[in-house]
Design an enzyme around this catalytic site. Structure first.
Site, mmCIF file in Angstrom:
data_model
loop_
_atom_site.group_PDB
_atom_site.id
_atom_site.type_symbol
_atom_site.label_atom_id
_atom_site.label_comp_id
_atom_site.label_asym_id
_atom_site.label_seq_id
_atom_site.Cartn_x
_atom_site.Cartn_y
_atom_site.Cartn_z
ATOM 1 N N ARG A 69 152.871 63.639 58.535
ATOM 2 C CA ARG A 69 153.279 62.026 58.289
ATOM 3 C C ARG A 69 153.928 61.884 56.936
ATOM 4 N NH1 ARG A 69 154.138 57.660 61.357
ATOM 5 N NH2 ARG A 69 152.942 55.811 60.909
ATOM 6 N N THR A 358 160.045 57.142 69.067
ATOM 7 C CA THR A 358 159.167 58.455 68.837
ATOM 8 C C THR A 358 159.683 59.198 70.204
ATOM 9 O OG1 THR A 358 157.404 57.078 67.989
ATOM 10 C CG2 THR A 358 156.985 59.181 68.666
ATOM 11 N N GLU A 378 160.053 56.492 63.360
ATOM 12 C CA GLU A 378 159.499 55.303 63.649
ATOM 13 C C GLU A 378 160.371 54.436 64.605
ATOM 14 O OE1 GLU A 378 156.704 52.003 63.520
ATOM 15 O OE2 GLU A 378 158.936 51.643 63.537
ATOM 16 N N GLU A 396 159.247 54.334 58.172
ATOM 17 C CA GLU A 396 157.871 54.829 58.432
ATOM 18 C C GLU A 396 156.811 53.781 57.626
ATOM 19 O OE1 GLU A 396 156.443 56.153 61.458
ATOM 20 O OE2 GLU A 396 157.906 57.607 60.801
ATOM 21 N N ASP A 399 155.086 50.836 59.128
ATOM 22 C CA ASP A 399 153.634 51.028 59.820
ATOM 23 C C ASP A 399 152.519 50.778 58.751
ATOM 24 O OD1 ASP A 399 155.238 51.773 61.929
ATOM 25 O OD2 ASP A 399 154.377 53.968 61.974
ATOM 26 N N SER A 423 149.092 55.609 62.010
ATOM 27 C CA SER A 423 150.100 55.724 63.404
ATOM 28 C C SER A 423 149.065 55.665 64.591
ATOM 29 C CB SER A 423 150.647 57.157 63.213
ATOM 30 O OG SER A 423 151.165 57.574 64.223
ATOM 31 N N SER A 424 150.127 55.447 65.678
ATOM 32 C CA SER A 424 149.538 55.325 66.976
ATOM 33 C C SER A 424 149.788 56.743 67.732
ATOM 34 C CB SER A 424 150.095 54.066 67.881
ATOM 35 O OG SER A 424 149.572 52.932 67.267
ATOM 36 N N GLY A 444 156.404 55.250 72.313
ATOM 37 C CA GLY A 444 156.255 53.986 72.454
ATOM 38 C C GLY A 444 155.424 53.123 71.525
ATOM 39 N N GLY A 445 155.635 53.463 70.092
ATOM 40 C CA GLY A 445 154.788 52.612 69.222
ATOM 41 C C GLY A 445 153.440 52.667 69.435
#
Length: 459
Positions: A69, A358, A378, A396, A399, A423-424, A444-445
């Protein structure tokens, strides 16, 4: 030849398949796939972004997760995404330009994964991506439509405009596109490793791109890049209907939130209710709302805040949370659960901007290894900044929550120097009798969690 690879683009899957077919393992194939995806699907992931890897090693029977990340620059302050009056910035004010760029983690993750588990020689894994960049690749329908949707913001910066809107026109589906700058970057990467991104010529270009841009310059420095490290994290695993579901822990909220949703719905016989029953979706929907309330309050980079992982996925806690679903109607008000832990009592729920983009890679090799990796810059086209090296830089940092505190309480996912934004992304491997059975993940965020949950319930 009992292997399989799935990516979001045919060219990436074909290149990875060649690696697997000629004796490479899942890690080798992932590296090749990611390098190709950065070329053919640049709006979604690439060397200017970050990734989370979940890897099952057949020989050791061990699950390892790597955190690639992005990190916040050392010079950021709490009001990084606020105006002079202390109000949160709008989307375009925050995302477009250098202000939103974190230190890229993907190059370091690819190298570390290869050092730990790679089978083929490092340089061999670059051949397909370099050839495609030099000879040209067919523009996909997805890339073409993404350019048209983002045409206005892609025109702001010169390098980005010249690449995606040559002569003022959007790249069209089926056009053959070359990227010589990206090919040169890959040649340097294959020869010198990730050092060129963190201390060499490419690092200087990244810093210059972020800090010298006229609109919305950022704060990235040499120290930020030199200090970057990929981190090995403890995987988050829970059981759902006799299956072991394993994924990425903080700073990803993916595995924790998925475990929570599955744990909350487990008391219901969803297969009997069926997918075409509104009550099924009411149950899944409210379970998701409850889990996301906990996510918004408790989950952030565990190097900076105390994330009560075990308590959040505890079966007794989730059964207690599931009692709220007994109303037979939509829960009118959702609040985070009460985790009786001193360090987290001062946290407060807060939203963070997380937009759908993503990419995801799933691979099983003939040696019995399994790999699930989600990779991103992102939002679509990231910060919209393209380096001279032919790749886009992430956005990023958006987020993070744009607020440090609310009502006198701390927001766990606030921005801090060297911190990784929540993050998801949810790369997932599901086991039965300790053997990998399914490899799942999604773009898909913040919707990623819902997509993966629905896939698991459906399976």
């Amino acid at each position: 030849n009992n292997w399989m690879v799935v990516t979001a683009n045919k060219k990436a899957s074909e290149a990875a398949a060649r690696v697997l077919h000629t004796g490479g393992n899942a890690i080798d194939a992932m590296i090749t796939a990611q390098l190709v995806l950065g070329l053919v699907e640049p709006e979604s992931s690439g060397l200017g972004g970050g990734a989370f890897l979940v890897y099952y090693d057949k020989n050791t029977k061990k699950i390892t997760t790597l955190d690639g990340r992005e990190t916040a620059p050392l010079e950021v302050k709490a009001d990084h995404f606020q105006d002079k009056k202390g109000n949160p910035l709008t989307f375009f004010e925050a995302v477009i330009g250098g202000k939103s760029v974190g230190v890229p983690g993907t190059p370091a993750l690819l190298e570390k994964a290869h050092q730990k588990w790679g089978k083929k020689k490092w340089k061999e894994l670059f051949k397909d991506a370099i050839q495609l960049a030099e000879k040209g690749f067919p523009v996909s329908q997805k890339l073409s439509s993404s350019i048209k949707k983002n045409r206005k913001s892609l025109k702001i910066y010169k390098n980005t405009k010249n690449y995606f809107l040559p002569v003022g026109n959007s790249l069209e589906y089926g056009d053959i596109k070359t990227n010589i700058n990206y090919a040169n970057t890959l040649k340097l990467f294959s020869r010198y490793g990730s050092n060129v991104f963190y201390s060499g010529s490419i690092s200087e270009d990244i810093i210059s791109t972020v800090t010298n841009v006229k609109i919305n310059p950022g704060k990235l420095s040499k120290s930020d890049l030199l200090n970057y490290k990929v981190k090995e994290r403890k995987p988050v695993c829970s059981f759902y209907r006799k299956h072991k579901v394993c994924g990425m822990g903080p700073p990803s909220s993916g595995a924790i939130t998925i475990s929570q949703i599955l744990g909350i719905v487990e008391r219901y016989d969803l297969s009997k209710l069926r997918y075409d029953n509104s009550e099924t979706w009411r149950i899944i929907g409210d379970a998701s709302r409850l889990a996301f309330a906990d996510r918004g309050k408790y989950i952030a980079d565990s190097d900076f805040v105390d994330v009560p992982i075990d308590k959040l996925i505890n079966k007794k806690y989730l059964k207690f949370r599931s009692n709220k679903l007994e109303t037979k109607m939509k829960i009118p008000e959702i609040k985070p659960g009460s985790i009786l832990q001193r360090e987290t009592n001062s946290y407060i729920y807060a939203n963070s901007l997380e937009l759908p983009s993503t990419t995801h890679i799933s691979i099983a090799d003939k040696y019995g290894n399994a790999l699930s990796m989600t990779s991103t810059i992102e939002s679509s086209f990231g910060s919209r900044l393209m380096t001279n090296g032919g790749f886009l830089l992430n956005n990023e940092l958006t987020d993070f929550s744009f607020q440090k505190e609310k009502k006198g309480k701390r927001v766990a996912n606030n921005i801090e120097p060297n911190k990784r934004p929540r993050s998801s992304m949810a790369p997932t491997i599901i086991f039965k009798n300790d053997k990998p059975l399914f490899i799942i993940g999604s773009p898909g965020g913040s919707d990623i969690i819902g997509y993966v949950v629905n896939s698991i319930i459906g399976l």
